[in-house]
Design an enzyme around this catalytic site. Sequence first.
Site, PDB file in Angstrom:
ATOM      1  N   SER A 181       0.853  -1.250  -0.350  1.00 53.68           N
ATOM      2  CA  SER A 181      -0.002  -0.279   0.048  1.00 53.68           C
ATOM      3  C   SER A 181       1.194   0.865   0.015  1.00 53.68           C
ATOM      4  O   SER A 181       2.294   0.889   0.475  1.00 53.68           O
ATOM      5  CB  SER A 181      -0.686   0.079   1.345  1.00 53.68           C
ATOM      6  N   TYR A 194      -1.793  -0.504  10.746  1.00 49.07           N
ATOM      7  CA  TYR A 194      -1.987  -1.262   8.968  1.00 49.07           C
ATOM      8  C   TYR A 194      -1.013  -0.532   8.627  1.00 49.07           C
ATOM      9  O   TYR A 194      -0.061  -1.060   7.863  1.00 49.07           O
ATOM     10  CB  TYR A 194      -3.295  -0.560   9.243  1.00 49.07           C
TER      11      TYR A 194
END
Length: 311
Positions: A181, A194
């Site tokens: 990501s 995350y």
Amino acid sequence: MADPASIGLLILQVLYTMVFSVYSIIESIARTILPRDYFRKDITGQIVLVTGGGSGIGRLMCLKFAGRGAKIVTWDVNAEGNAETVRQVADTGAFCRGYTVDLCNRKEIYAIAKRVKEEVGKVDILVNNAGIVTGKKLLDCPDESIIRTFDVNALSHFWTVKAFLGDMMLSNKGHIVSIASMAGWIGANGLVDYCSSKFAAVGFNDALHLELKVDGATGIKTTVVCPIYISTGMFEGVVTNKLFPILTPDWVASETVDATLMDVPVLMLPKTMRIGLLLRLILPDKVNYKLAQLTGVTTMMDGFVGRRKAE
């Protein structure tokens, strides 16, 4: 004082590096402007394993790799979702086998990997796609959620790669894809666990990429994919703007498959994110914070809901 031979060798090495750099830049430009068909490799008959293949971009990648003639193996903790992916791929006439796997369980990963080798064959392309998000600030995030986030988003990459890399090394052929990501390059408010797990995934790929080259395994390629938010439901409730649009799953899946077929080492989506990363590295922290406020990075997670269990 260095002897003339050493100086001469150093000069030759510098010249070679300069020429090689120019060649590599020209090649990169050519890959950007020429049709992708010139650079896609043929994967007909190869086995592609996708973790998290039971939904979202995982399922879409299974379908798109199958469309390129590959045999598909999908891993997912959701047996029903996995079965649906198998059905959809099979409906296209392609081979697909599904396995229910808990990526938080290292021993289960190794055991199912052994079954895949026995029942399907050697994995040629491994796509570590599975991912989860809690969307809570650090002090509100239960310890168990943090551990699970790292288990799925980062540690599972170690176990799957250890399970399949040995066979790739024997033939010096294979491809390892890590779905990370942009949160693996730039921190975001409300995503401490995350972002940390995705930073780990990016670092894993980067170090593995170098290690394979040092070991002479140049036939084994790596690709790390770093998109911003994707409209799969995983980040339901996130509010973005035109600078950070929410990407469509089909486009991300298509770009990921193409990056794999073209042996692209790093894919950032959208590609303009490279500019943002460069600014993040060179600008003062105070300026970066102001830019984060201006672009909404500091408030994007305020309305986060996440994927509902019914989905």
